[in-house]
Each structure stands twice: as structure tokens, then as C-alpha cells.
Scaffold this active site. Structure first.
Site, PDB file in Angstrom:
ATOM      1  N   ARG A   1      74.959 -21.689  31.041  1.00  0.00           N
ATOM      2  CA  ARG A   1      74.088 -20.098  30.420  1.00  0.00           C
ATOM      3  C   ARG A   1      75.186 -18.861  31.076  1.00  0.00           C
ATOM      4  O   ARG A   1      75.501 -18.232  30.252  1.00  0.00           O
ATOM      5  CB  ARG A   1      73.073 -19.829  30.239  1.00  0.00           C
ATOM      6  CG  ARG A   1      72.414 -20.440  29.455  1.00  0.00           C
ATOM      7  CD  ARG A   1      71.178 -21.071  28.989  1.00  0.00           C
ATOM      8  NE  ARG A   1      70.799 -21.599  30.480  1.00  0.00           N
ATOM      9  CZ  ARG A   1      69.316 -22.328  31.116  1.00  0.00           C
ATOM     10  NH1 ARG A   1      68.734 -21.857  30.301  1.00  0.00           N
ATOM     11  NH2 ARG A   1      69.284 -22.817  32.217  1.00  0.00           N
TER      12      ARG A   1
ATOM     13  N   ASP B   1      77.603 -36.034  30.731  1.00  0.00           N
ATOM     14  CA  ASP B   1      76.176 -36.395  31.147  1.00  0.00           C
ATOM     15  C   ASP B   1      75.227 -37.261  30.353  1.00  0.00           C
ATOM     16  O   ASP B   1      74.346 -36.526  29.651  1.00  0.00           O
ATOM     17  CB  ASP B   1      76.038 -35.261  31.804  1.00  0.00           C
ATOM     18  CG  ASP B   1      74.928 -34.525  32.331  1.00  0.00           C
ATOM     19  OD1 ASP B   1      74.632 -35.617  33.043  1.00  0.00           O
ATOM     20  OD2 ASP B   1      74.014 -33.818  33.000  1.00  0.00           O
TER      21      ASP B   1
ATOM     22  N   THR C   1      65.290 -32.564  38.730  1.00  0.00           N
ATOM     23  CA  THR C   1      65.345 -31.481  39.362  1.00  0.00           C
ATOM     24  C   THR C   1      63.834 -30.041  38.556  1.00  0.00           C
ATOM     25  O   THR C   1      63.378 -30.154  39.256  1.00  0.00           O
ATOM     26  CB  THR C   1      65.760 -30.325  39.704  1.00  0.00           C
ATOM     27  OG1 THR C   1      66.454 -29.889  38.101  1.00  0.00           O
ATOM     28  CG2 THR C   1      67.144 -30.422  39.958  1.00  0.00           C
TER      29      THR C   1
ATOM     30  N   LYS D   1      81.590 -30.329  30.268  1.00  0.00           N
ATOM     31  CA  LYS D   1      80.262 -31.622  30.306  1.00  0.00           C
ATOM     32  C   LYS D   1      79.628 -31.305  28.841  1.00  0.00           C
ATOM     33  O   LYS D   1      79.213 -30.239  28.481  1.00  0.00           O
ATOM     34  CB  LYS D   1      79.430 -30.819  31.131  1.00  0.00           C
ATOM     35  CG  LYS D   1      77.977 -31.891  31.756  1.00  0.00           C
ATOM     36  CD  LYS D   1      77.386 -31.547  33.059  1.00  0.00           C
ATOM     37  CE  LYS D   1      75.644 -30.785  32.250  1.00  0.00           C
ATOM     38  NZ  LYS D   1      74.589 -31.247  31.703  1.00  0.00           N
TER      39      LYS D   1
HETATM   40  O1  C5P Z   1      72.176 -23.008  32.108  1.00  0.00           O
HETATM   41  P1  C5P Z   1      72.941 -23.881  33.509  1.00  0.00           P
HETATM   42  O2  C5P Z   1      73.752 -23.179  34.583  1.00  0.00           O
HETATM   43  O3  C5P Z   1      71.278 -23.303  33.790  1.00  0.00           O
HETATM   44  O4  C5P Z   1      72.918 -25.170  32.838  1.00  0.00           O
HETATM   45  C1  C5P Z   1      72.773 -25.953  34.008  1.00  0.00           C
HETATM   46  C2  C5P Z   1      73.540 -27.468  33.099  1.00  0.00           C
HETATM   47  O5  C5P Z   1      72.922 -28.387  34.327  1.00  0.00           O
HETATM   48  C3  C5P Z   1      72.931 -27.894  32.471  1.00  0.00           C
HETATM   49  O6  C5P Z   1      73.486 -28.490  31.346  1.00  0.00           O
HETATM   50  C4  C5P Z   1      71.814 -28.561  32.528  1.00  0.00           C
HETATM   51  O7  C5P Z   1      71.555 -29.868  31.429  1.00  0.00           O
HETATM   52  C5  C5P Z   1      72.210 -29.197  33.763  1.00  0.00           C
HETATM   53  N1  C5P Z   1      71.701 -29.626  34.915  1.00  0.00           N
HETATM   54  C6  C5P Z   1      70.753 -29.035  35.376  1.00  0.00           C
HETATM   55  N2  C5P Z   1      70.117 -29.118  36.619  1.00  0.00           N
HETATM   56  C7  C5P Z   1      70.688 -30.447  37.266  1.00  0.00           C
HETATM   57  C8  C5P Z   1      70.747 -31.527  36.005  1.00  0.00           C
HETATM   58  C9  C5P Z   1      71.810 -31.197  35.431  1.00  0.00           C
HETATM   59  O8  C5P Z   1      70.520 -27.947  34.793  1.00  0.00           O
HETATM   60  N3  C5P Z   1      69.487 -31.245  37.408  1.00  0.00           N
END
Ligand code: C5P
Length: 246
Positions: free
Chosen positions: A215, A60, A124, A33
């Protein structure tokens, strides 16, 4: 679909060097992504580089603009051969319909696969209080269902939603309407700023088609080992022939 193909690794890094190093290291993953920060910094040439490593991209950018502008942006994304792209369902029916039509037509014209269009419903980060402030119905879950319904009617392939909403979305809109879930945390990983988290196994069991994981993989001392550990856990708890596979 193979479980490894259902994990989307979020390349939340600053530079193309870091991004490409991760893509090379995490050999087992297929979809990466690229979000607003990285795309703004590095542009479409990064997408081409990821594709040259035989990986797919999830762009995204959460498109939200007048229908014509979004349709043109979707066409450009098709020309860059992206596999998935996001747009805001709150942009409305016409915006989503035009985006769907643009994706289909441009993919036919270029003889490439149509990217999957995924709708973002309610960010969210927005709580009920903040929803009220911007004049929206404060019951986030009702709003998510309403927007997901509009997205489905306009030909959007699926939605991004929190793991808590997976079951209700599948129940309401059927197994073919794709659910992509961020907020995923293996039991051994820190939650960071994610509030409503779920393990990869549970999210797949609940019916998620794809999991977005950042992460816990990319900040790990060994991203490849973290990815493999997640895969091992998924394979032992869900198995490679999960009933919710698409
Ligand atoms: O590091 P982590 O696993 O929290 O990353 C989640 C990814 O998903 C990030 O790129 C974040 O921007 C994206 N995302 C999110 N919640 C959403 C939509 C996208 O955490 N509702």
C-alpha cells in the site's frame, strides 16, 4: 545485489489491468508479488504479461497440501517461470523436501532458473491465544524458529517473516538463508492494518534480503514517486553496497 532489486512490490489489486498499469508505472522495481486474490482472478496469463515487461514474479500462494500436490503445483509454477514462490513450513518436512526436489528437477528439465522457495512459518495474523486454540505452541517466536529450521534442512531458500524476526533468523540460520520481510512502512506512510512495522532502511540494516511493500506504493497518488522516495531513503541511509547484500 542492488537495493532496487530488493524491493518486492505487492500487486494487491483486483484486475490484470490495474496490475499491469502498476508494473509499467513502477519502472525501477524488478519483482512484483501476485497473491491469491489476483492469481485466482486472472490466472497464469498475468504472470506471462508481467514477464513480457521484463519483470520478475513472486507467486505468493502459500502452498499447503499433501507433498505430491504441492510438488506438482511447484512444477507448474516453474513452467510459468516464476522467480519466487511461497509454501507453508507447517506442511511438514516431506512436503518441503518434495517441493524443493520438484523445483530443481523441473527447472533443469525446462532449462530455466529454479525459483526461490520461501517458507511461511506462522501467519502474522495469529496471536498466541489463537495458536493455543489450534493446538500449537503458544510462543510464536519459538514456533517460527522451529519451522524455519525445518525449512532450511529441507532445502527451502528462505522464509517470510516479520521485520522483528529478521536478526534472530539471520543469527540462527546464517546470512545465506533468505529473509523476506513484509510489514514495511516508510516513516511518511500510514500503518494500515500492519501492527509490527519497520522502515525500509532499518529492515535492510537488520539483514532483510527482500522487502515486500504494498500500500505505501500502490495506493500512493504516484506509485512511481513513492517507489523512488523509498529508494532515495534507502540509498542515503544504507548505501548501494550494503554489507548484508546477497
Ligand atoms: O500493503 P502492505 O505493504 O501491508 O502489503 C504487504 C503484503 O505482504 C501483502 O500482500 C500481504 O498479503 C503480504 N504479507 C504480509 N504479512 C505476512 C505475509 C505476507 O503482510 N506475514
Amino acid at each position: 545485489m542492488e537495493l532496487a532489486k530488493r524491493i518486492i512490490v505487492a500487486l494487491d489489486v483486483d484486475t490484470k489491468e490495474e496490475a499491469l498499469s502498476l508494473v509499467k508505472q513502477i519502472d525501477g522495481a524488478e519483482i512484483f508479488k501476485v497473491g491469491l486474490k489476483l492469481f485466482t482472478a486472472e490466472g497464469p496469463s498475468l504472470l506471462a504479461k508481467i514477464h513480457s515487461l521484463r519483470k520478475k514474479t513472486f507467486l505468493d500462494l502459500k502452498l499447503h497440501d499433501i507433498p505430491n500436490t504441492v510438488a506438482e503445483a511447484v512444477k507448474a509454477a516453474v513452467r510459468h517461470n516464476v522467480h519466487m514462490i511461497t509454501l507453508h513450513a507447517s506442511g511438514g518436512r516431506e512436503m518441503m523436501a518434495r517441493a524443493t526436489e520438484a523445483a530443481l528437477k523441473e527447472a533443469q528439465k525446462k532449462d530455466v532458473k529454479k525459483p526461490l522457495l520461501l517458507a511461511v512459518t506462522i501467519l502474522t495474523s495469529l496471536k498466541d491465544e489463537q495458536m493455543k486454540e489450534i493446538g500449537m505452541e503458544p510462543h510464536t517466536s519459538n514456533q517460527v524458529l522451529r519451522l524455519a529450521g525445518l525449512a532450511k534442512r529441507e532445502g527451502v531458500d528462505g522464509i517470510i517473516c516479520s521485520p522483528q524476526e529478521i536478526e534472530i533468523i539471520k543469527k540462527e540460520f546464517g546470512v545465506d538463508f533468505l529473509v523476506v520481510a513484509p510489514g514495511i512502512r516508510p516513516s511518511w506512510a500510514a500503518a494500515h492494518d500492519q501492527k509490527r512495522i519497520m522502515t525500509p532502511s532499518l529492515a535492510i540494516q537488520k539483514g532483510a534480503d527482500y522487502l515486500v511493500i504494498g500500500r505505501p506504493i500502490i495506493k500512493s497518488a504516484s506509485p512511481q514517486n513513492a517507489f523512488l522516495r523509498i529508494m532515495q531513503e534507502l540509498n542515503s541511509s544504507v548505501g548501494s553496497d550494503c554489507k548484508n547484500s546477497t
